[in-house]
Design a protein around this motif. Structure first.
Motif: not given
Length: 359
Positions: A293-297, A322-332
């Protein structure tokens, strides 16, 4: 645990590479749609979004729509911290050509807090019919010094300079002196504005305006933005797509890891036979998902950051980190939650059955 997880990833490179690609594409699609949503939001409302103000005093009957609001301010003295704003969508013709441009006129006080910074040329002047336009007008061939004719007012305006990120309802904003606007409008429209704008929250000022100007109420900047024609429909549609994408990601990733653990039931059973605990095996699986997830995201974030350089200029796109990081957290979180579905298979793995198969 970590050593076992990494060894398995190296051994089944193609399997994990395919899962990583799927997560990369899902994350990229989420980030791209969020960028398009931000771009459309900015293109539709940046003139209001970029105003460093607190609240707007609008006509009660306007229901939060600044373009429908009309307030009589003939009895108002405009206390410090309060400024009038006139706004109207119009079509102007470039003098000497047949070219017509759709714009939104914003009439403001020349030295007030509603006047944006000029990035090219100069601000409009108080004594003439000059205007300051959003720089997107340059894409339509308008340059500093060009003259724009308003057929309704029978008036020619000269472009004195440009500003940036000042659009309303997908049209470039053109700023002019509010005194000039009052000279142009019919007699029954003089001393009427679309809104009174408060730069900072001040309860005393709110009450003064309400007592001097009847028939209005204070609304927040977010309410004014939401009232711009088409804004809510655009944003709701795009964020609904984002929600469905995230839900799809949950099912897709859960299915992949569920199938993968079924294929590894024999291996889990053997590991249990030599002393591995359920917690160790589940933790090892989650660690693999975390790495993927970390590598892909992370890769998809980098791809999305480069995307604005590849897109045509007329496609609005905003890379909001900021929005991208929020969505990254959701996807993780979604990825880890999907992997947890496979934990039941790990618990069910039977050492005796696995050893029997191994024989």
């Amino acid at each position: 645990m970590f050593s076992l997880s990494l060894k398995e990833i190296r051994f089944y490179k193609m399997r994990y590479l395919l899962i990583g690609f799927i997560l990369f594409f899902v994350a990229s699609l989420v980030f791209i749609i969020s960028g398009l949503a931000g771009g459309l939001s900015s293109d539709n409302a940046s003139s209001i979004q970029n105003m460093d103000v607190h609240a707007f005093y609008l006509d009660k009957g306007a229901e939060g729509r600044i373009d429908r609001s009309r307030i009589d301010v003939s009895s108002n003295t405009f206390s410090p911290g309060i400024e009038p704003l006139n706004l109207q969508m119009r079509s102007l013709e470039k003098e000497g050509t047949d070219q017509t441009v759709d714009i939104t006129v914003m009439a403001v006080q020349p030295d007030g807090f509603l006047m944006p910074n000029v990035t090219d040329g100069e601000s409009f002047k108080s004594g003439d019919a000059s205007v300051t336009a959003d720089i997107t007008l340059q894409k339509e061939g308008i340059e500093i010094g060009d003259r724009l004719y308003d057929e309704q007012f029978d008036k020619v305006f000269t472009v004195a300079g440009f500003t940036e990120q000042q659009t309303f309802s997908h049209t470039p904003a053109v700023f002019m002196n509010i005194d000039l606007w009052n000279d142009l409008v019919p007699e029954n429209q003089k001393n009427k504005v679309n809104a009174l704008v408060m730069v900072e929250d001040n309860q005393k000022l709110r009450e003064i305006v309400k007592s001097e100007v009847e028939g209005g109420n204070w609304v927040s900047k977010d309410e004014v933005i939401g009232g711009i024609p088409g804004y809510q429909a655009e944003q709701s549609s795009l964020y609904m797509m984002l929600a469905f994408l995230i839900v799809i990601a949950v099912f897709v990733l859960a299915a992949f890891f569920f199938i993968m653990t079924i294929q590894k039931m024999n291996e889990f059973g053997v590991l249990k036979a030599i002393g591995a605990k359920n917690g160790f095996l589940i933790g090892s699986t989650l660690f693999q998902v975390l790495i993927l997830s970390l590598v892909s995201i992370g890769t998809s974030v980098g791809f999305t950051a480069l995307l604005p350089n590849l897109l045509p200029e007329d496609i609005p796109f905003v890379f909001d980190i900021n929005l991208i990081l929020k969505f990254s957290g959701v996807l993780l979180i979604v990825s880890l939650a999907g992997a947890l579905v496979s934990a039941a298979n790990i618990v069910k793995a039977d050492p005796l059955t696995a050893m029997g198969r191994a024989q």
